[in-house]
Design a protein around this motif. Structure first.
Motif, PDB file in Angstrom:
ATOM      1  N   LYS A  48       0.838  -1.203   0.000  1.00  0.00           N
ATOM      2  CA  LYS A  48       0.000   0.000   0.000  1.00  0.00           C
ATOM      3  C   LYS A  48       0.867   1.246   0.000  1.00  0.00           C
ATOM      4  O   LYS A  48       0.648   2.182  -0.783  1.00  0.00           O
ATOM      5  N   THR A  51       2.677   1.564  -3.325  1.00  0.00           N
ATOM      6  CA  THR A  51       1.761   1.964  -4.406  1.00  0.00           C
ATOM      7  C   THR A  51       1.502   3.468  -4.379  1.00  0.00           C
ATOM      8  O   THR A  51       1.555   4.153  -5.418  1.00  0.00           O
ATOM      9  N   HIS A  52       1.229   3.997  -3.177  1.00  0.00           N
ATOM     10  CA  HIS A  52       0.990   5.446  -3.072  1.00  0.00           C
ATOM     11  C   HIS A  52       2.262   6.235  -3.403  1.00  0.00           C
ATOM     12  O   HIS A  52       2.195   7.300  -4.049  1.00  0.00           O
ATOM     13  N   ALA A  55       2.694   6.198  -7.121  1.00  0.00           N
ATOM     14  CA  ALA A  55       1.722   7.091  -7.760  1.00  0.00           C
ATOM     15  C   ALA A  55       2.137   8.555  -7.583  1.00  0.00           C
ATOM     16  O   ALA A  55       2.031   9.358  -8.514  1.00  0.00           O
ATOM     17  N   ALA A  56       2.626   8.898  -6.367  1.00  0.00           N
ATOM     18  CA  ALA A  56       3.062  10.282  -6.134  1.00  0.00           C
ATOM     19  C   ALA A  56       4.230  10.639  -7.043  1.00  0.00           C
ATOM     20  O   ALA A  56       4.256  11.719  -7.660  1.00  0.00           O
ATOM     21  N   TYR A  59       2.895  11.079 -10.616  1.00  0.00           N
ATOM     22  CA  TYR A  59       2.206  12.352 -10.833  1.00  0.00           C
ATOM     23  C   TYR A  59       3.192  13.517 -10.859  1.00  0.00           C
ATOM     24  O   TYR A  59       3.027  14.477 -11.643  1.00  0.00           O
ATOM     25  N   ALA A  88      -2.603  16.004  -7.509  1.00  0.00           N
ATOM     26  CA  ALA A  88      -2.780  14.553  -7.350  1.00  0.00           C
ATOM     27  C   ALA A  88      -1.600  13.940  -6.597  1.00  0.00           C
ATOM     28  O   ALA A  88      -1.769  13.038  -5.769  1.00  0.00           O
ATOM     29  N   ALA A  89      -0.380  14.450  -6.878  1.00  0.00           N
ATOM     30  CA  ALA A  89       0.790  13.942  -6.161  1.00  0.00           C
ATOM     31  C   ALA A  89       0.689  14.255  -4.672  1.00  0.00           C
ATOM     32  O   ALA A  89       1.007  13.418  -3.817  1.00  0.00           O
ATOM     33  N   ASN A  91      -2.019  14.561  -2.959  1.00  0.00           N
ATOM     34  CA  ASN A  91      -3.043  13.681  -2.395  1.00  0.00           C
ATOM     35  C   ASN A  91      -2.458  12.293  -2.101  1.00  0.00           C
ATOM     36  O   ASN A  91      -2.735  11.702  -1.050  1.00  0.00           O
ATOM     37  N   GLU A  92      -1.642  11.780  -3.040  1.00  0.00           N
ATOM     38  CA  GLU A  92      -1.038  10.465  -2.811  1.00  0.00           C
ATOM     39  C   GLU A  92      -0.053  10.509  -1.653  1.00  0.00           C
ATOM     40  O   GLU A  92       0.037   9.557  -0.857  1.00  0.00           O
ATOM     41  N   ARG A  95      -1.681  10.161   1.669  1.00  0.00           N
ATOM     42  CA  ARG A  95      -2.202   8.829   1.970  1.00  0.00           C
ATOM     43  C   ARG A  95      -1.104   7.841   2.338  1.00  0.00           C
ATOM     44  O   ARG A  95      -1.349   6.658   2.512  1.00  0.00           O
TER      45      ARG A  95
END
Length: 422
Positions: A48, A51-52, A55-56, A59, A88-89, A91-92, A95
């Protein structure tokens, strides 16, 4: 594929072994639960977080790429897309917080928190740079745009370094989990090897099943993790079941693919940087060519400032207009001497009607040209002597006293066309 969970497999074996192997079953169940805990930690927490983080980083890379493209094309729409990816980055990154308290993850979480702080500072700096770049685009400040595009490239490199650091943390966590799993495997082997002789056949059978469905997949997973830690290519694992081992194998394959994609993105960014450098070199060479063209045009302009007009096959007129300085005298001397050498002129009429001032320096320069013309056999005639110029040339000993002069171009042309200059 075996569809049951690991606990179900062990429970089924315990029912067959009956009461004599209750202790062995209990020990095996404990080991299995520990496996389950470690596997759940990797599948539900480590993956998890990775993955975040991936993704960051993705982005951020897209935000920098869109911002660079916006700077190159002056598109404010691309700037809006870059800000969207930056949001978006963020936000990731928000998280990435994880309440996991697993012993393996305690130190990892501390290091991850430090990297997340660096990520947030990078995002803040990127947001400031995006705003400055947008203002430069609005003002069409190409110098500022180039500067902020260079800053974007530097931020991209920093983002890649942080992504590498986050990936290294994931690999570290996998290696530490690998050691825990290996320890638990050794414990399981000891428990199984301590079974009584009466249950030898059952123990051997159970061990065979255990190694086939649990130990071998975990060892292959450990070997793959070790190979990855050495930054070598890893072949995707075969999914052997749908239980926790299968989930771990599937998660490992997803992580391997994510790391491969990140490596490809970094290679693409390096390719973009090399292309930008080559483009800058091409622009520099183009600028040098433009400067050379400008210098050639200046030479043409300087030559046009001293025109030479042929009258006959043996004579020519040089009309001089405007102030005459040392540089223009040098050009005049070179052009006239070259024309006499090339065209065999005998008479050169210097028309100074348009010269506002003939001082001592100009007179000395013209006299030098007259003397130089006599060497190849040509004669200079000075025409267009206005009253104020005649007064300037009147004092005795003036350098132009020995030069043939006429008050007008017409008189000089008549004399030259009649074949003499006096």
């Amino acid at each position: 594929m075996i569809r049951s969970s690991l606990t179900g497999k062990v429970t089924l074996a315990a029912m067959i072994i009956v009461a004599l192997i209750i202790g062995a079953v209990a020990g095996t169940s404990w080991v299995v639960n520990e496996f389950h805990h470690s596997i759940e930690h990797l599948a539900d927490h480590t993956m998890k977080r990775m993955t975040h983080a991936d993704a960051a980083g993705n982005y951020l890379s897209r935000a920098f790429a869109e911002a660079y493209a916006a700077g190159a094309s002056g598109s404010r729409a691309k700037m809006a897309v870059a800000r969207m990816y930056l949001a978006a980055a963020r936000n990731e990154l928000s998280r990435l917080s994880d309440p996991e308290t697993h012993d393996i993850a305690d130190e990892i979480l501390v290091e991850q928190g430090i990297i997340v702080q660096h990520y947030m500072r990078l995002a803040d700096e990127a947001e400031t740079t995006l705003l400055s770049l947008e203002n430069a685009i609005i003002e069409n400040d190409q110098e500022a745009i180039s500067r902020y595009n260079a800053a974007m490239i530097a931020l991209t490199v920093q983002s890649g370094q942080l992504a590498d650091a986050m990936s290294s943390l994931g690999l570290k966590e996998f290696r530490e989990t690998e050691e825990v799993l290996r320890s638990k495997i050794r414990t399981a082997n000891l428990v199984l090897s301590g079974a009584s002789v009466v249950l030898l056949l059952t123990a051997v059978t159970a061990l065979f099943l255990l190694r086939r469905h649990i130990v071998h997949p975990i060892e292959r997973l450990a070997e793959a993790a070790h190979t990855m830690s050495e930054r070598r290519s890893v072949t995707p694992l075969r999914i052997t079941s749908r239980d926790e081992i299968g989930r771990l194998q599937r998660a490992f394959n997803e992580m391997t693919e994510a790391l491969a994609q990140q490596t490809r993105r970094l290679e693409e960014q390096i390719t973009i940087s090399e292309a930008a450098r080559a483009e800058a070199e091409t622009a520099r060479m183009h600028l040098q060519e433009q400067l050379a063209t400008i210098e050639e045009q200046r030479e043409v302009i300087r030559s046009m400032s001293v025109p030479l007009l042929p009258l006959t096959r043996t004579s020519a007129v040089v009309p001089l207009i405007g102030a005459i300085d040392s540089a223009r005298l040098a050009i005049l001397s070179n052009r006239v001497l070259q024309s006499v050498a090339d065209r065999r002129f005998r008479y050169i009429l210097f028309d100074i009607t348009g010269v506002p001032l003939v001082d001592k320096e100009v007179a000395q320069g013209l006299l030098s040209i007259v003397h130089a013309l006599r060497l190849p056999g040509a004669e200079a005639v000075l025409v267009g002597i206005r009253p104020e110029v005649a007064q300037a040339l009147a004092p005795p000993g003036n350098a132009l006293a020995e030069v043939t002069t006429y008050s007008s171009l017409e008189q000089g042309m008549i004399k030259v066309l009649n074949g003499y200059a006096r």
